[in-house]
Write a protein that holds these residues in place. Structure first.
Motif, short mmCIF file in Angstrom:
data_model
loop_
_atom_site.label_atom_id
_atom_site.label_comp_id
_atom_site.label_asym_id
_atom_site.label_seq_id
_atom_site.Cartn_x
_atom_site.Cartn_y
_atom_site.Cartn_z
N LYS A 7 0.83 -1.22 0.00
CA LYS A 7 0.00 0.00 0.00
C LYS A 7 0.85 1.25 0.00
CE LYS A 7 -3.64 -2.17 2.56
NZ LYS A 7 -4.36 -2.19 3.82
N GLY A 33 -4.55 1.28 -8.38
CA GLY A 33 -5.81 1.37 -7.66
C GLY A 33 -5.74 2.50 -6.66
N LYS A 34 -6.86 2.76 -5.99
CA LYS A 34 -6.86 3.80 -4.96
C LYS A 34 -5.96 3.38 -3.82
CE LYS A 34 -11.14 4.60 -3.90
NZ LYS A 34 -12.47 5.10 -3.65
N ILE A 35 -5.96 2.08 -3.55
CA ILE A 35 -5.23 1.60 -2.38
C ILE A 35 -3.83 1.10 -2.73
CG2 ILE A 35 -5.29 -0.01 -0.45
CD1 ILE A 35 -8.31 0.10 -0.58
N ARG A 36 -3.73 0.39 -3.83
CA ARG A 36 -2.39 -0.10 -4.18
C ARG A 36 -2.27 -0.34 -5.67
NH1 ARG A 36 -1.34 -4.91 -0.76
NH2 ARG A 36 -3.22 -4.45 0.40
#
Lengths: 337, 337, 337, 337
Positions: A7, A33-36
């Motif tokens: 992350k 992605g937004k997270i990773r």
């Protein structure tokens, strides 16, 4: 291969992954992605170690997609590998039975067993001349003398002979006497030995290591195949689990799994798979019902005096009876015995 | 050894057991209960296979009492085995640290690592020239060229060298360059190899097989010892379990168990035991606290480009820091580092 | 989550995956390789079952990236969870020792033990009143009578009390007497019970199931946390492996792994972790060296007459000695005992 | 039970063992060897914990001979237990097939499945209303609403219904709707729950815990039987091993082992045993060939939208085809389907 970034991975860590992929001649597909961030590694990466990426900072884990095995794979070769062992086809419609004592002990024992199992329908004689034993003080086999007795018994009975080879320098000797070289479970990842039997161009019966995954098993086969020796028989013989009531836990799932992943013939050893004579018949039937191409079964004329594995050896008359019971099972799955 | 008869065992089956005991030159102690009969086998039966009795009809199970290992046992030799590796005593009060890369890759890499780990306090350099790899397509090591580089680095740094040997025919070659011959986990029951290193009379670092019991581990050591080679170091490196978050499950229990069962030195490999760099320090401390005589740790100048095991390799500065953290732990258990 | 399509996946199968992702309110990132297609699932998919995708045709496998646990995660809460048990802080710098018998047997036994372990430095008394036993014919504990004796002993000694609860309907009763509710290994996935202790808002000591992965362990904690009960202590107590020499294999790796994945305190049970009194001290030291926040140890005034677990119980004087040995280890890792 | 003394055991330690045996109303048989002493414990010691002796000083180990289970044992009852589930006999010559979805999702799904599996030959409908799930955020089942739908579907199809109960307080409710109460693998040692279903006097389908030995499995059955509820069906559903390619490793050996140790019917769950739809057929055939009395198979009208276990669920037409394939296997082992 998919590289999953942590992350908190930094931009320069992602760049390092991309550079590494590039340096290997492969292509990267980046998903932020937004997270990773996830990086797909495209191209033929079957020879690339996941470690190449796991060791990079910022990488959380690497998911291999293609097993590194290639020649062993059904993707490589769709149709079943079928080959002849002394005239019997293995990997085809007929189920092949190999039988005989754990260890060759003397002329009478091996000849009597060979004649009995042949009569009952076995096409190959098994018997060990070089025995790997847990303790250095246990009986280690008769060596070359055993090989000679085995060859004599085989010739008298008119069948093939399967026997274990335990070191690279034995391969030439064993190959003189045997029709099929067996690699035991403890040597499944003895790569020097795998290379040596690969070079021999003899058919090889490769036993699964007692704690080897199916993927490791196929990679071990790949070692042999990579020497241009295509005649490999895979043998499921039970894995080590927490259950101690039986000697090993026969992995029945492995049969359909292997049949779907690879084109190689798959046989089952219910003797080591259970360790107890009274369960051999049930598990033999199960193996054939599950799609095995053959069985390798321990038979001894007098298990009570056997020098090894007596507890799991059938007597000749028990083996004969089992053969009769296996016939309708083979037919129920559309095969012959 | 205790032979437990089945409830329904017949008199003639008990007699067969008694006769077998007699024929082995041992004595029987018969206990007839209301429900079943138990036969104690008295005398030195360490070389007798439980199978001798398991294969007899009427026998339910056989309980071995003496491990078949003898030379490896604390019963055989009460005091710790202590021997010197290039001037450092292993098995004594001082804790021995071995460190270096998984594989020897080139001159710079091995020399830089040797100098760094020596400076931080390691007494032996580890590094593989013959690498057993799951896939035939992975990097297999530099072979003899690697051995030469290792020897050069070792000499420059002034330390001992530990390296793996993977086949009997390699032993003579490897023994020319190495101070300690390593047997890898996959070869723990490669008995031809155990015999060969036993014959070499070089110190041997024997790794526990990833699914080997402690008893099998000691029996493997027994193979080496039985060739009159008493310098064996046992190495716990993690076992294979259902837990996949870490590469292996380091069996911390094995340390006190081995120290009580055997006089041989016991070291721990936290790199393979965890498979991840960030857990190596915690597990290294645990190993010393539990009584290990040493550690063997993977260190690489640049793990991100390592050809194998980069994910579990420490960087030199991380290793240096770990050495500092280990010191007070060693002292807390009354030892030096 | 990454969805890996089969090599032979068809276009409409890929579309189904994309539609499913859409229907879940998530975003897809498509990577089309020469050999196969990979679909990254972006957005918070922690509550999405991998099975949603595994069941679709054309899907080879699904790789979950976020553990489904959320409240238990370090990502959710960076700093260690620290809370008080009867005045002692767990999860902070001080290492907390809990000790006492496996089962409460009678007033003398539990009072004598409480006073002894308190004097030696334990801050909590352990003791079972409801005992889950493999056989219905084994001693099952004194029930409420045992809880009363435990509370009396605790009050006399001036410490906290930890005891197991085995069914949802017992929670209210046990909560009257205990300071910490223990969930045993066999009940780690007894979700009705986890919900009940979550609702109780008492501190909970959750033991890892003997074959539970670290991820399942954290999900079990998540059940409790999701009832707004943040006071959960995780307890590693050994896992079941093929090794039978010790009762369980203590997973030492789990300590640093848990400390990195979660903010919850982590304690170790070396008594069940080894099953043998003589190995408890070594493994206790290892646990603290590896970073555990506490230990829970079985102590019995006379293990030879204990109704359960006598073989792994320390005598009071052995416990006292162990406490002295643990002190320098705690200090070596910068903590107090 | 056999108590093996340590080599160095002292006379007074042996005396303590003898006294303990005496105090339990049992008889001792002493065998003094040159190296060590063995004490046979004679009489019915099935309710005696090995720990009684393991905790004594000087004892090396204790070998239990009689499993503590008694009512479950073939020694207790020679002939197979056969009982009726809604008119079909289980444990007799006919092989019983139970089938249905993992979870009951809605009226259409359960009714459609019930009619389809009944038509194909299943005699019981399976379907979960209370679902134990690893994560608290996964679908947990419809609860009582699900039970009602299941009962409706069962009545429409004219078959029996099997459903899981997860807590003691649910038993009365579930027993109103179900013909057979299922205990899931995670609850195999939830003894409060075992006692509750024992008291219910409903037939119970008991699943083996994923890391439970066969002996623990039979002891769990003993809990139920000891409440005078003799109608217990044992279900092998795969165990947890190191192999991750399949969801579990179906323990095929357990079938003949259980059939020899106990008189209770044994069924197999190939859906959980493999975790993948494509292997269910092969393993179903194997189970019947090995001697199972029945199968419990997951079937879903549309596995791609299943709320749980879709990947291992057959479609109705696949189930129908499987039933046809099973018929000749059943006949080959002398049974009917």
């Amino acid at each position: 291969m998919v590289v999953v970034m942590k992350k908190e991975a930094k931009e320069n860590q992602i760049t390092k992954v991309l550079n590494k992929i590039d340096s290997l001649g492969l292509k990267a597909h980046l998903s932020r992605g937004k997270i990773r961030t996830i990086v797909g590694v495209m191209g033929d990466n079957s020879a690339v170690d996941t470690n190449c990426f796991e060791s990079l900072d910022g990488v959380e884990r690497v998911v291999p997609l293609l097993g590194p095995f290639k020649l062993a794979s059904r993707d490589f070769k769709k149709e079943n590998t079928v080959f002849s062992i002394d005239g019997s086809q293995i990997g085809g419609n007929k189920i092949i039975i190999m039988a005989g004592p754990c260890a060759i002990e003397n002329r009478e024992q091996i000849v009597e067993t060979a004649l009995a199992v042949k009569k009952a329908g076995a096409v190959a004689l098994r018997g060990g001349a070089f025995k790997p034993r847990t303790s250095p003080y246990s009986f280690q086999g008769l060596g070359e003398e055993g090989l000679k007795l085995m060859a004599e018994a085989r010739d008298m009975a008119g069948m093939a002979a399967v026997t274990e080879v335990t070191a690279p320098e034995q391969v030439a000797l064993v190959a003189q006497y045997a029709d099929v070289l067996q690699i035991g479970a403890r040597n499944m990842q003895n790569f020097a030995l795998l290379n040596a039997v690969g070079e021999s161009h003899k058919p090889v019966l490769l036993k699964r290591g007692m704690s080897s995954t199916i993927e490791e098993f196929l990679n071990a086969a790949e070692y042999i195949l990579s020497h241009n020796n295509p005649r490999v028989i895979l043998c499921e013989r039970g894995i080590r689990t927490f259950e101690t009531y039986t000697r090993n836990t026969l992995d029945i799932n492995a049969i359909p799994v292997l049949k779907s992943l690879t084109h190689l013939p798959v046989v089952v050893d219910p003797s080591h798979g259970t360790g107890k004579r009274e369960y051999v018949a049930a598990v033999s039937k199960a193996a054939i019902a599950a799609g095995a191409d053959g069985l390798i079964i321990e038979v001894h004329p007098d298990p009570e005096v056997a020098l090894s594995d007596g507890a799991q050896s059938l007597r000749p008359h028990e083996f004969e009876e089992l053969m009769k019971e296996l016939k309708p099972i083979a037919e129920a799955v559309g095969r012959t015995l």
